[in-house]
Design a protein around this motif. Sequence first.
Motif, PDB file in Angstrom:
ATOM      1  N   ASP A 129      52.888 -15.227 -20.471  1.00 44.97           N
ATOM      2  CA  ASP A 129      51.533 -15.043 -19.938  1.00 44.97           C
ATOM      3  C   ASP A 129      50.542 -14.576 -21.004  1.00 44.97           C
ATOM      4  O   ASP A 129      49.352 -14.431 -20.728  1.00 44.97           O
ATOM      5  N   ASP A 130      51.032 -14.322 -22.213  1.00 39.18           N
ATOM      6  CA  ASP A 130      50.207 -13.789 -23.304  1.00 39.18           C
ATOM      7  C   ASP A 130      49.646 -14.965 -24.101  1.00 39.18           C
ATOM      8  O   ASP A 130      50.405 -15.727 -24.715  1.00 39.18           O
ATOM      9  N   PRO A 131      48.312 -15.157 -24.111  1.00 40.11           N
ATOM     10  CA  PRO A 131      47.753 -16.306 -24.831  1.00 40.11           C
ATOM     11  C   PRO A 131      48.056 -16.274 -26.325  1.00 40.11           C
ATOM     12  O   PRO A 131      48.145 -17.331 -26.961  1.00 40.11           O
ATOM     13  N   ASP A 132      48.209 -15.085 -26.887  1.00 35.41           N
ATOM     14  CA  ASP A 132      48.542 -15.000 -28.315  1.00 35.41           C
ATOM     15  C   ASP A 132      49.964 -15.526 -28.546  1.00 35.41           C
ATOM     16  O   ASP A 132      50.230 -16.270 -29.495  1.00 35.41           O
ATOM     17  N   LEU A 255      40.138 -17.254 -30.844  1.00 35.91           N
ATOM     18  CA  LEU A 255      41.378 -16.502 -30.952  1.00 35.91           C
ATOM     19  C   LEU A 255      41.527 -15.540 -29.789  1.00 35.91           C
ATOM     20  O   LEU A 255      40.606 -14.797 -29.509  1.00 35.91           O
ATOM     21  N   PRO A 256      42.688 -15.493 -29.107  1.00 36.27           N
ATOM     22  CA  PRO A 256      43.858 -16.340 -29.259  1.00 36.27           C
ATOM     23  C   PRO A 256      43.903 -17.473 -28.249  1.00 36.27           C
ATOM     24  O   PRO A 256      44.946 -18.062 -28.034  1.00 36.27           O
ATOM     25  N   THR A 257      42.777 -17.778 -27.612  1.00 43.18           N
ATOM     26  CA  THR A 257      42.765 -18.769 -26.551  1.00 43.18           C
ATOM     27  C   THR A 257      43.069 -20.163 -27.098  1.00 43.18           C
ATOM     28  O   THR A 257      42.639 -20.506 -28.189  1.00 43.18           O
ATOM     29  N   ILE A 258      43.785 -20.969 -26.346  1.00 43.08           N
ATOM     30  CA  ILE A 258      44.133 -22.297 -26.813  1.00 43.08           C
ATOM     31  C   ILE A 258      43.421 -23.381 -26.005  1.00 43.08           C
ATOM     32  O   ILE A 258      43.660 -24.549 -26.199  1.00 43.08           O
ATOM     33  N   ALA A 259      42.582 -23.001 -25.072  1.00 42.39           N
ATOM     34  CA  ALA A 259      41.799 -23.971 -24.313  1.00 42.39           C
ATOM     35  C   ALA A 259      40.490 -23.313 -23.894  1.00 42.39           C
ATOM     36  O   ALA A 259      40.382 -22.092 -23.866  1.00 42.39           O
ATOM     37  N   THR A 260      39.507 -24.115 -23.573  1.00 39.34           N
ATOM     38  CA  THR A 260      38.227 -23.572 -23.119  1.00 39.34           C
ATOM     39  C   THR A 260      38.272 -23.306 -21.619  1.00 39.34           C
ATOM     40  O   THR A 260      39.124 -23.800 -20.900  1.00 39.34           O
ATOM     41  N   ASP A 261      37.293 -22.527 -21.137  1.00 37.97           N
ATOM     42  CA  ASP A 261      37.089 -22.408 -19.702  1.00 37.97           C
ATOM     43  C   ASP A 261      36.554 -23.737 -19.166  1.00 37.97           C
ATOM     44  O   ASP A 261      35.917 -24.489 -19.881  1.00 37.97           O
ATOM     45  N   ALA A 262      36.798 -23.997 -17.901  1.00 39.97           N
ATOM     46  CA  ALA A 262      36.267 -25.208 -17.294  1.00 39.97           C
ATOM     47  C   ALA A 262      34.750 -25.159 -17.262  1.00 39.97           C
ATOM     48  O   ALA A 262      34.163 -24.185 -16.812  1.00 39.97           O
ATOM     49  N   ALA A 263      34.102 -26.191 -17.733  1.00 35.91           N
ATOM     50  CA  ALA A 263      32.642 -26.235 -17.738  1.00 35.91           C
ATOM     51  C   ALA A 263      32.138 -27.428 -16.937  1.00 35.91           C
ATOM     52  O   ALA A 263      30.983 -27.787 -17.033  1.00 35.91           O
ATOM     53  N   ASN A 264      33.035 -28.042 -16.144  1.00 36.52           N
ATOM     54  CA  ASN A 264      32.625 -29.237 -15.414  1.00 36.52           C
ATOM     55  C   ASN A 264      31.774 -28.923 -14.196  1.00 36.52           C
ATOM     56  O   ASN A 264      31.030 -29.775 -13.722  1.00 36.52           O
ATOM     57  N   VAL A 265      31.854 -27.703 -13.674  1.00 39.96           N
ATOM     58  CA  VAL A 265      31.044 -27.364 -12.507  1.00 39.96           C
ATOM     59  C   VAL A 265      30.102 -26.200 -12.786  1.00 39.96           C
ATOM     60  O   VAL A 265      29.196 -25.949 -12.000  1.00 39.96           O
ATOM     61  N   VAL A 266      30.344 -25.502 -13.877  1.00 49.51           N
ATOM     62  CA  VAL A 266      29.486 -24.370 -14.232  1.00 49.51           C
ATOM     63  C   VAL A 266      28.925 -24.630 -15.626  1.00 49.51           C
ATOM     64  O   VAL A 266      29.677 -24.901 -16.558  1.00 49.51           O
ATOM     65  N   ALA A 267      27.622 -24.556 -15.742  1.00 49.75           N
ATOM     66  CA  ALA A 267      26.999 -24.826 -17.036  1.00 49.75           C
ATOM     67  C   ALA A 267      27.382 -23.738 -18.042  1.00 49.75           C
ATOM     68  O   ALA A 267      27.548 -22.574 -17.669  1.00 49.75           O
ATOM     69  N   PRO A 268      27.540 -24.110 -19.301  1.00 55.36           N
ATOM     70  CA  PRO A 268      27.830 -23.096 -20.320  1.00 55.36           C
ATOM     71  C   PRO A 268      26.717 -22.053 -20.368  1.00 55.36           C
ATOM     72  O   PRO A 268      25.557 -22.356 -20.070  1.00 55.36           O
ATOM     73  N   PRO A 269      27.048 -20.820 -20.731  1.00 58.42           N
ATOM     74  CA  PRO A 269      26.013 -19.787 -20.797  1.00 58.42           C
ATOM     75  C   PRO A 269      25.003 -20.109 -21.887  1.00 58.42           C
ATOM     76  O   PRO A 269      25.323 -20.798 -22.858  1.00 58.42           O
ATOM     77  N   GLU A 270      23.809 -19.609 -21.722  1.00 55.76           N
ATOM     78  CA  GLU A 270      22.760 -19.853 -22.715  1.00 55.76           C
ATOM     79  C   GLU A 270      23.152 -19.287 -24.073  1.00 55.76           C
ATOM     80  O   GLU A 270      22.826 -19.854 -25.116  1.00 55.76           O
ATOM     81  N   THR A 271      23.871 -18.151 -24.042  1.00 55.70           N
ATOM     82  CA  THR A 271      24.289 -17.517 -25.286  1.00 55.70           C
ATOM     83  C   THR A 271      25.811 -17.531 -25.373  1.00 55.70           C
ATOM     84  O   THR A 271      26.480 -16.859 -24.597  1.00 55.70           O
ATOM     85  N   PRO A 272      26.393 -18.311 -26.301  1.00 57.60           N
ATOM     86  CA  PRO A 272      27.856 -18.327 -26.453  1.00 57.60           C
ATOM     87  C   PRO A 272      28.379 -16.953 -26.837  1.00 57.60           C
ATOM     88  O   PRO A 272      27.631 -16.086 -27.327  1.00 57.60           O
ATOM     89  N   PHE A 273      29.691 -16.780 -26.670  1.00 56.70           N
ATOM     90  CA  PHE A 273      30.296 -15.462 -26.845  1.00 56.70           C
ATOM     91  C   PHE A 273      29.959 -14.820 -28.193  1.00 56.70           C
ATOM     92  O   PHE A 273      29.456 -13.696 -28.245  1.00 56.70           O
ATOM     93  N   ARG A 274      30.223 -15.525 -29.264  1.00 47.42           N
ATOM     94  CA  ARG A 274      30.063 -14.853 -30.562  1.00 47.42           C
ATOM     95  C   ARG A 274      28.593 -14.577 -30.867  1.00 47.42           C
ATOM     96  O   ARG A 274      28.273 -13.576 -31.504  1.00 47.42           O
ATOM     97  N   ASP A 275      27.679 -15.410 -30.402  1.00 49.24           N
ATOM     98  CA  ASP A 275      26.256 -15.095 -30.528  1.00 49.24           C
ATOM     99  C   ASP A 275      25.898 -13.874 -29.688  1.00 49.24           C
ATOM    100  O   ASP A 275      25.029 -13.073 -30.052  1.00 49.24           O
ATOM    101  N   ALA A 276      26.581 -13.733 -28.541  1.00 48.14           N
ATOM    102  CA  ALA A 276      26.261 -12.639 -27.620  1.00 48.14           C
ATOM    103  C   ALA A 276      26.605 -11.271 -28.207  1.00 48.14           C
ATOM    104  O   ALA A 276      25.992 -10.263 -27.841  1.00 48.14           O
ATOM    105  N   ILE A 277      27.588 -11.244 -29.113  1.00 52.98           N
ATOM    106  CA  ILE A 277      27.988  -9.957 -29.703  1.00 52.98           C
ATOM    107  C   ILE A 277      26.811  -9.346 -30.462  1.00 52.98           C
ATOM    108  O   ILE A 277      26.407  -8.198 -30.237  1.00 52.98           O
ATOM    109  N   ALA A 278      26.234 -10.129 -31.381  1.00 54.19           N
ATOM    110  CA  ALA A 278      25.101  -9.610 -32.163  1.00 54.19           C
ATOM    111  C   ALA A 278      23.859  -9.433 -31.295  1.00 54.19           C
ATOM    112  O   ALA A 278      23.105  -8.466 -31.468  1.00 54.19           O
TER     113      ALA A 278
END
Length: 398
Positions: A129-132, A255-278
Amino acid sequence: MSEHDVAVAGVGMHPWGKWGRNFVEYGLVAARKALVDAGVSLDDVDYVVGAETVRNGYPGYVAGSTFSQALGWTGAPIATVYAACASGAQAIDVARARILSGLAEVVLVVGADTTPKGFLAPNAGDRPDDPDWQRFRLLGATNPTYFAFYARRRMDLYGATPEDFAAVKVKNARHGLHNEHARYRKEVSVEDVLDSPLVSDPLHLLDICATSDGGAAVVLASMEYASQRLGLDRPARVSAVSTVTPTYPDVIPDLPTIATDAANVVAPPETPFRDAIAKAAYEEAGLGPDDIDVAEVYDLSTALELEWYENVGLCERGEAEQLVRNGDTTIGGRIPVNPSGGLACFGEAVPAQALAQVCELTWQLRGQAGERQVEDAKVGLTINQGLFGHGSSVILTR
């Protein structure tokens, strides 16, 4: 100055390398240096936060109490924090919250690590169950493999070349020559990087950071304590700490995810994760990318350093290579990045590395960085990322 600011009263580090000793020794050296730098005694510290290491058995899992016992029990409350490579930033966040809530005046934050030979891998045992664990055991995607995915992506999207990646290492190696705490202090050329063994195409050995032993510590204090008790008129200040998680759907494998979240019914967020950190750090500090004078970014590989230039807003998408080609990110350039030498010169000591970034920015903002000093540095940003959705950014101002 914001009501959320706390003072960086002291910083300290143990030199990084492959010392083969217990991690506690590195943490003690760093902590004692930070206390001396702050001009406070251990009895003045009313909270201790340890950034946890997972490779040192039981003591590493209870880092706060381990460092407190080794320094000498004083009765001060403790906390232990683990967020992989973001551990140091989360430890600072815990310390800052304790100060801002009025529950502490002076907090010691310590992180140290002893790493195995070779690249990092999951702990032993089967954890489906550990993605890493899944990434390593099911796909064989080691960290260098993952770093190469990013490099290939930049080549396909933006025309990056192996020479561009190598130029990042050349820059950081030049910076690290003047850092007494760095493990690698040797100038390299683009040819040296490209002639080093190919680890995961297109990345060579010198494109990828090593693993290291090391320690770093920070003493934080309330602004009132810093002014009235320590006589610090203009201390470096922690003005923001970001520890954000991704927003669903997260459409870029990370890291460490090996697949993306489903985006077929939910639009991607305006700010991706790594942009959101800063972005979170900028919003808290009331600053923006144009205000940054110096940055310490998370260069697990040369190609990843380029990604971070865009994630923190130093340039637009696809322009990172041009910053390096222009010399913009070298000391003396428009926005110096990794004047410490970065992980390219230090290697990974996981729970210490986000703290080491804060140490470097503190020296830079104080004007104490010697031959690697960034002229007139007043605002600095760190960026880092832990496994399992741990963002990490700290903004220091003076």
